[in-house]
Scaffold this motif. Structure first.
Motif, short mmCIF file in Angstrom:
data_model
loop_
_atom_site.label_atom_id
_atom_site.label_comp_id
_atom_site.label_asym_id
_atom_site.label_seq_id
_atom_site.Cartn_x
_atom_site.Cartn_y
_atom_site.Cartn_z
N TRP A 196 0.82 -1.21 0.00
CA TRP A 196 0.00 0.00 0.00
C TRP A 196 0.85 1.27 0.00
CZ3 TRP A 196 -5.03 -0.66 -0.94
CH2 TRP A 196 -5.61 -1.89 -0.62
N ASP A 248 -0.25 -7.27 2.82
CA ASP A 248 -1.21 -6.31 2.26
C ASP A 248 -2.66 -6.62 2.60
OD1 ASP A 248 1.08 -5.35 1.15
OD2 ASP A 248 0.64 -5.98 -0.90
N LEU A 250 -6.26 -6.91 3.83
CA LEU A 250 -7.03 -5.86 4.48
C LEU A 250 -8.41 -6.39 4.85
CD1 LEU A 250 -6.39 -2.76 4.88
CD2 LEU A 250 -7.82 -2.36 2.87
N ALA A 275 -10.73 0.47 7.59
CA ALA A 275 -9.86 -0.53 6.95
C ALA A 275 -8.70 -0.84 7.88
CB ALA A 275 -9.35 0.00 5.61
N SER A 277 -5.50 -3.81 9.02
CA SER A 277 -4.70 -4.95 8.59
C SER A 277 -5.34 -6.24 9.10
CB SER A 277 -3.27 -4.83 9.13
OG SER A 277 -2.57 -6.04 8.93
N LEU A 326 -5.54 1.63 7.76
CA LEU A 326 -5.25 2.24 6.47
C LEU A 326 -6.24 3.39 6.24
CD1 LEU A 326 -3.32 1.58 4.03
CD2 LEU A 326 -5.31 0.51 2.96
N PHE A 342 -0.12 1.85 5.71
CA PHE A 342 -0.61 1.73 7.08
C PHE A 342 0.11 2.72 7.99
CE2 PHE A 342 -1.69 -2.45 5.34
CZ PHE A 342 -2.99 -2.60 5.80
#
Length: 355
Positions: A196, A248, A250, A275, A277, A326, A342
């Motif tokens: 990201w 990545d 999510l 959002a 992790s 995020l 993040f």
């Protein structure tokens, strides 16, 4: 016949009572230790000094070979192939490492053997067997013999040998330390960033549904649901897909804005869509259990529990950090996008990790 046997009886009787075996010509008599013959280095100081220099030279060669090992490791390409007779085509790096390390270890051993054979005391001292548990006299005798042996070895007097030996023994372990580099590539900043990181305010990344492989809009996220996403451009056919998705991945939840306790977390979301992790901050297990009423996410591995309505803080279990969040928004077409990486490193906690 009988007369001859009677004549031999006294002799056998005397032998059984400890008669001197040499008197009767016993072929198995203990000859004792041979007379000590001095070596050339024992009577010629110049020869002793020459032997000392030879031993020291071997230790110095060992040190140079260790330095060569480290230099070879750092300078020779791992893919380089060379032809060496009679081996044929071999890896230049492996050949250089094997030769330098072999020379380093051989010279230490050869130097120690040459030292013992030419300069250390070679007097043989017989000792009677004794019970395993030694008495005070035996222990004292062993200590005295050790001191005598240490003095006769010349270890304290022959400083050239001593110093070069210490140098070679100190350098050889560096070969093993250097080889630790082959445990894997250096992480550099890979632990701090994910895929990201490519997202920027001027070039945001769309959030793609893990199941449908389609970009998502805000209306696709139902309140109370849990949806998994990946960054745009990451495909399962990619060679490093598993490595990338491990960082990545999510998870998206939609909570009524008034139920979100943490203001910073609310600002990073979009209309109640948050959002986080998917990777647990304990040992990296994927989180997949969500309690709709309490807004708690549960890691199935060790039951770490995170409150997604309160910045994903840990409320139970061994995890040491909240789940990284995020920052998301929507683009002109209404698709959910990320505008950056993040806010904290993803995955298991480690001591360097920013708090």
């Amino acid at each position: 016949m009988s007369h001859d046997m009677s004549e031999n009886l006294p002799e056998a009787h005397d032998a059984s009572h400890g008669t001197d075996v040499a008197t009767h010509g016993d072929p198995f008599a203990d000859p004792g230790l041979p007379a000590h013959e001095p070596r050339r280095t024992d009577i010629d100081e110049r020869a002793a000094q020459r032997a000392e220099r030879q031993v020291s030279l071997m230790f110095v060669v060992s040190m140079l070979a260790t330095v060569g090992f480290i230099a070879s490791y750092a300078s020779i390409d791992a893919d380089k192939i060379v032809y060496i007779f009679p081996l044929g085509h071999v890896s230049a790096l492996n050949f250089a490492l094997g030769m330098t390390l072999g020379v380093a270890l051989f010279c230490i051993g050869a130097g120690a053997v040459h030292w013992a054979r030419t300069l250390m005391s070679d007097h043989e001292l017989p000792a009677e067997r004794h019970p395993i548990e030694a008495d005070d006299d035996v222990r004292n005798d062993v200590i005295e013999q050790f001191k005598t042996g240490a003095a006769e070895s010349g270890f304290g007097r022959r400083k050239l040998i001593r110093n070069t030996l210490f140098g070679s023994l100190a350098l050889v372990p560096l070969s093993g330390v250097v080889l630790l580099r082959d445990l894997g590539p250096l992480p550099e900043k890979k632990l701090l960033h994910t895929g990201w990181v490519e997202a920027e305010p001027s070039k945001p990344l769309r959030l793609v549904n893990m199941n449908t492989d389609q970009p998502m809009k805000a209306e696709d996220i139902v309140q109370g649901s849990l949806t998994f996403a990946k960054p745009e451009g990451l495909e399962e056919s990619d060679e490093d897909f598993q490595q990338q998705i491990a960082k990545d991945a999510l998870m998206l939840v939609r909570i009524a804005p008034e139920d979100i306790k943490d203001a910073k977390s609310r600002d990073k979301g979009f209309e109640g869509i948050l959002a986080y992790s998917k990777i647990c901050t304990h040992v990296g297990c994927p989180i997949s259990l969500y309690e709709q009423q309490t807004h708690h996410a549960l890691c199935p591995c060790h039951q770490s529990t995170f409150d997604l309505a309160d910045g994903a803080r840990v409320i139970f279990g061994p995890a040491g950090h909240p789940l990284p969040q995020l920052k998301i928004t929507t683009d002109e077409q209404g698709f959910l996008v990320a505008t950056g990486d993040f806010d904290e490193p993803v995955g298991p906690s480690y001591w360097e990790r920013p708090r």
